[in-house]
Enzyme design. Structure first.
Site, mmCIF file in Angstrom:
data_model
loop_
_atom_site.group_PDB
_atom_site.id
_atom_site.type_symbol
_atom_site.label_atom_id
_atom_site.label_comp_id
_atom_site.label_asym_id
_atom_site.label_seq_id
_atom_site.Cartn_x
_atom_site.Cartn_y
_atom_site.Cartn_z
ATOM 1 C CB SER A 34 -0.926 0.145 1.265
ATOM 2 O OG SER A 34 -0.186 0.442 2.233
ATOM 3 C CG LEU A 95 1.267 1.391 7.360
ATOM 4 C CD1 LEU A 95 -0.114 1.964 6.669
ATOM 5 C CD2 LEU A 95 0.598 0.991 9.008
ATOM 6 C CB ILE A 126 7.573 -0.048 8.777
ATOM 7 C CG1 ILE A 126 6.731 -0.550 10.014
ATOM 8 C CG2 ILE A 126 7.418 1.428 8.782
ATOM 9 C CD1 ILE A 126 5.100 -0.195 9.943
ATOM 10 C CE LYS A 127 5.863 0.837 0.073
ATOM 11 N NZ LYS A 127 4.676 1.173 -1.036
ATOM 12 C CB VAL A 128 11.497 3.848 5.333
ATOM 13 C CG1 VAL A 128 12.432 4.726 5.663
ATOM 14 C CG2 VAL A 128 11.122 3.170 6.854
#
Length: 316
Positions: A34, A95, A126-128
């Site tokens: 996402s 996310l 976790i998207k960074v």
């Protein structure tokens, strides 16, 4: 092809309850992603969020967003959990942290840890973003045993640096999301016809080589932005061209569905570095530089995610 994984780059409440489950059950996908733009599109245009938004009226906009988004992420996580339990390399949903924190490493780290703790699911990444401060965030999250999806990767040099950090510090699954089709959208209007629709694949392949210099069983290249931007190309053009060993392709539904009608039965052999260098030399003869383009696309990508997030928050 066990070393190539197909993920779905789409999220929306009705989809998660229906077609998403069908794709998982028939073995078509083994993960999902996402981003702020996808959530903006889903929440502002789908009727399936409106009752919940009405009940949350009066709360802060970001709190409303997180209530809706985390519910979707948890639902996707539950659907994908059997895949994760069978093979911890698969079954992930990603996310992204608040895009407005991308230049503040401390706040980004705090938010990432908070979101991961709140969700409390081992198959959430976790998207960074691969911004300057993002490298510090990636290192901190890797050390904290948080699965990571490094997003908005355009530069092979940066891809290699990120892979090096993750190879040393990642204790959980990590993917490096190399954006593909945006290169062709940017470069094709400037390039002669014989060089068009190739820049994205060339650059992504070079990133793949850089990542694989440091990759281990926890780290993979993930090809993102694999929907075509030109009507002249087959919908699954980028999926088929980048079907490499030890890689993932996260695709929008149109590309995904086209690919599933006629999937690859064998891996593609990546172009040789000498071929990529020759292509880059040809581009330079037309005053086109891929590394400069990569820097431009990263800046534009960061801005686009901020704009989508702002649009979403203002809709509440």
């Amino acid at each position: 092809m066990q070393e190539f994984s197909l993920w779905c780059d789409f999220i929306e409440r009705d989809f998660l309850e229906n077609d998403f489950l069908k794709l998982i059950n028939k073995g078509a996908i083994c993960g999902a992603t996402s981003n702020p733009s996808l959530f903006c599109e889903a929440i502002t245009k789908s009727a399936f969020y409106q009752d919940e938004i009405a009940k949350l009226k009066g709360k802060k906009a970001k709190e409303i967003y997180e209530t809706l988004a985390l519910k979707d992420i948890l639902q996707a996580s539950s659907a994908l959990m059997p895949l994760y339990e069978k093979d911890p390399n698969n079954g992930y949903i990603s996310l992204e942290i608040d895009p407005f924190l991308e230049d503040d490493a401390i706040k980004s780290i705090d938010e990432a840890k908070r979101l991961f703790k709140t969700l409390n699911r081992p198959n959430v990444m976790i998207k960074v973003p691969a911004s300057e401060s993002g490298l510090e965030v990636i290192s901190a999250l890797a050390q904290a045993s948080i699965p990571i999806n490094v997003t908005l990767v355009f530069s092979p040099k940066i891809a290699g640096e990120i892979a090096q950090i993750l190879a040393k510090e990642a204790q959980k699954r990590a993917v490096i999301s190399v954006f593909v089709s945006r290169f062709d959208k940017e470069i094709d209007p400037l390039a002669p016809q014989n060089l068009q629709a190739q820049s994205g694949i060339m650059n992504a392949t070079e990133c793949y080589y850089q990542i694989n210099q440091h990759a281990n069983k926890l780290i993979s290249a993930l090809f993102a932005s694999t929907g075509v931007k030109s009507n002249a190309l087959a919908k699954d053009y980028y999926i088929k061209a980048l079907c490499f060993k030890n890689s993932i392709n996260t695709a929008p539904l149109e590309a995904l569905n086209a690919y599933l009608l006629d999937p690859n039965t064998e891996y593609q052999t990546p172009l040789k570095i000498t071929e990529i260098e020759a292509f880059k030399k040809e581009l330079k003869a037309h005053n086109i530089d891929l590394e400069n383009t990569a820097q431009k696309l990263l800046k534009e990508g960061l801005i686009a995610f901020k704009q989508s997030f702002e649009k979403l928050l203002s809709s509440f």
